[in-house]
Design a protein around this motif. Structure first.
Motif, PDB file in Angstrom:
ATOM      1  N   LEU A  66       0.852  -1.189   0.000  1.00  0.00           N
ATOM      2  CA  LEU A  66       0.000   0.000   0.000  1.00  0.00           C
ATOM      3  C   LEU A  66       0.890   1.243   0.000  1.00  0.00           C
ATOM      4  CD1 LEU A  66      -2.800   1.324   0.159  1.00  0.00           C
ATOM      5  CD2 LEU A  66      -2.595   1.222   2.669  1.00  0.00           C
ATOM      6  N   SER A 106       0.664   5.229   0.152  1.00  0.00           N
ATOM      7  CA  SER A 106      -0.358   6.203   0.535  1.00  0.00           C
ATOM      8  C   SER A 106       0.271   7.527   0.941  1.00  0.00           C
ATOM      9  CB  SER A 106      -1.206   5.651   1.689  1.00  0.00           C
ATOM     10  OG  SER A 106      -0.388   5.366   2.808  1.00  0.00           O
ATOM     11  N   TYR A 139      -6.848   4.566   1.568  1.00  0.00           N
ATOM     12  CA  TYR A 139      -7.520   3.352   1.107  1.00  0.00           C
ATOM     13  C   TYR A 139      -8.680   3.063   2.059  1.00  0.00           C
ATOM     14  CZ  TYR A 139      -8.245  -1.478  -0.328  1.00  0.00           C
ATOM     15  OH  TYR A 139      -8.799  -2.651  -0.773  1.00  0.00           O
TER      16      TYR A 139
END
Length: 455
Positions: free
Chosen positions: A5, A7, A41
């Protein structure tokens, strides 16, 4: 399943709408992008949500990996050898004398060094026009380096069958046999990361017969044909004297100009040739730093784009650049067109990024797989640190990337879902050890080749 992920950064998706999420996220599962969006997310922070790696991209830009659509990786060992010389003299004094003595192991090390440099400057894909075949295993050595590095690599298997240095010329039969061998051995290997295409070096070094034969086979195999075209004015004059045709005119006359033709450089094109390139939907690969370094001229990129021609960007080899800094290429691309056209609006930062991503994806033959950050596409991602004195403040991310950033600002590089560099540290080898090994190998090569450095 492996998940990553990314971010907190500014996500430049490079999708058809030019969507930017600031801040945004990219979720990767295995070798594919699973999700891209604004903010955090949706499942982030919820109980039970876990990823294998989380990359905080705050104050960074997240973008599709850059594509270096034309290089000669072996040239890392000859960079700086023939500064301030035009193309043909540069070949005679820098490239040919040294490379006729190169070994397979030296080819491997030079290529690995070049791939590390490409990764460090944000490239996730490279097209290597490899035309040094003093050893049959030279191409395999380049592929071995790419396999170990994790980068996406296409070898445009270079060849010339006339009017070239005798050490680097081959018969058409040899060229075809080697292309077939490489296709069987490497094409599609490593989860599709490695591929092959035909790479006739220059029009004045390729016979009509061999060109037609290899072009037809490339079409049969579903791969491209990658050729230096109209790089310098003397080369164009050479072909006119030889065949009565300019470079693109010759390709058209022998039936080798089409959507699967990649025309590298294309500096000295006539108006009629530009029309032909547009009509046949051929691809242009632009190498601005090399064109300036060798005083070749200014390619008509603005006009080509105006006529709908696809353009990709490249560093060219380290022998005529002298680096593999893909971020540097972005600024030179924009500025060279501005000074060439005397139009400050000739290329905008968004145009340059499009060529470096979308254009590069087409040159790789992977338009549906790479070139933008969209769900389902390959996870080839570059993260650039914008928190630096020469970049801040960032009013427009695209502008900051093109006009301010350089290769040293690249923080993280991911290819096929694998992290090749993170926090500006290469993950797959001991970089200092590689540099020491390359220095020693380079010294041996020059001694064996009888080339004196300096003085």
């Amino acid at each position: 399943m492996s998940t990553i992920l990314i971010s907190g950064g500014t996500v430049l998706t490079q999708d058809a709408q030019g969507t930017v999420y600031d801040p945004g996220y990219v979720l990767v599962e295995d070798d594919r992008i699973e999700a891209v969006g604004a903010g955090h997310y949706p499942s982030w922070g919820e109980p039970g949500f876990q990823v294998d790696q989380e990359i905080d991209a705050s104050l960074m830009a997240v973008m599709p990996g850059l594509v270096n659509a034309h290089s000669h990786l072996f040239q890392t060992f000859v960079r700086g050898m023939a500064d301030d010389k035009p193309l043909l003299q540069w070949l005679e004094t820098a490239i040919w004398p040294v490379m006729r003595a190169v070994t397979e192991e030296e080819m491997y090390l030079a290529s690995l060094l070049g791939l590390v440099e490409n990764i460090r400057s944000g490239a996730t894909s490279v097209i290597d026009n490899q035309y040094i075949h003093t050893n049959q295993g030279n191409d395999d050595a380049v592929f071995r380096a790419a396999k170990e590095s994790g980068i996406r690599l296409k070898i445009a298997r270079g060849w010339a069958d006339m009017n070239y240095h005798e050490a680097f010329m081959e018969t058409a039969d040899t060229v075809v046999a080697e292309l077939e061998r490489l296709l069987e051995t490497w094409h599609g290997a490593e989860n599709g990361r490695l591929s092959v295409e035909s790479g006739p070096v220059i029009p004045w070094g390729c016979s009509d017969e061999a060109m037609r034969r290899t072009y037809a086979l490339a079409q049969e195999w579903g791969v491209g044909t990658h050729i230096h075209t109209a790089e310098s004015e003397p080369e164009v004059k050479m072909l006119i004297e030889q065949r009565g045709l300019r470079h693109v005119e010759w390709l058209e006359a022998i039936g080798c100009l089409g959507p699967d033709t990649e025309l590298v450089h294309s500096v000295w094109l006539s108006e009629e040739e530009i029309d032909l390139v547009a009509q046949r939907e051929a691809m242009i690969i632009h190498c601005p730093v090399s064109n300036m370094y060798l005083a070749s001229g200014i390619a008509p990129i603005t006009e080509l784009r105006r006529r709908g021609v696809g353009v990709a960007l490249a560093t060219d080899g380290a022998g005529s650049n002298n680096s593999q800094d893909n971020m540097e290429v972005l600024k030179f691309t924009a500025c060279l067109q501005k000074v060439g056209t005397l139009d400050a609006m000739s290329l905008l930062p968004e145009d340059v990024l499009q060529m470096a991503t979308w254009g590069g994806a087409r040159a790789m033959g992977l338009e549906q797989e790479i070139g933008s950050l969209e769900p389902g596409k390959k996870a080839d991602i570059t993260v650039v640190d914008l928190n630096a004195p020469h970049i801040m403040p960032v009013h427009r991310p695209a502008s900051a990337l093109v006009y301010n950033a350089n290769g040293r600002d690249v923080d993280t590089v991911i290819v096929d879902g694998q992290v090749l560099m993170r926090d500006k540290q290469v993950q797959f080898l001991d970089e200092k050890a590689l540099l020491a090994e390359c220095r020693a190998a380079n010294r041996r090569l020059f001694e064996r080749g009888g080339v004196r450095v300096g003085g």
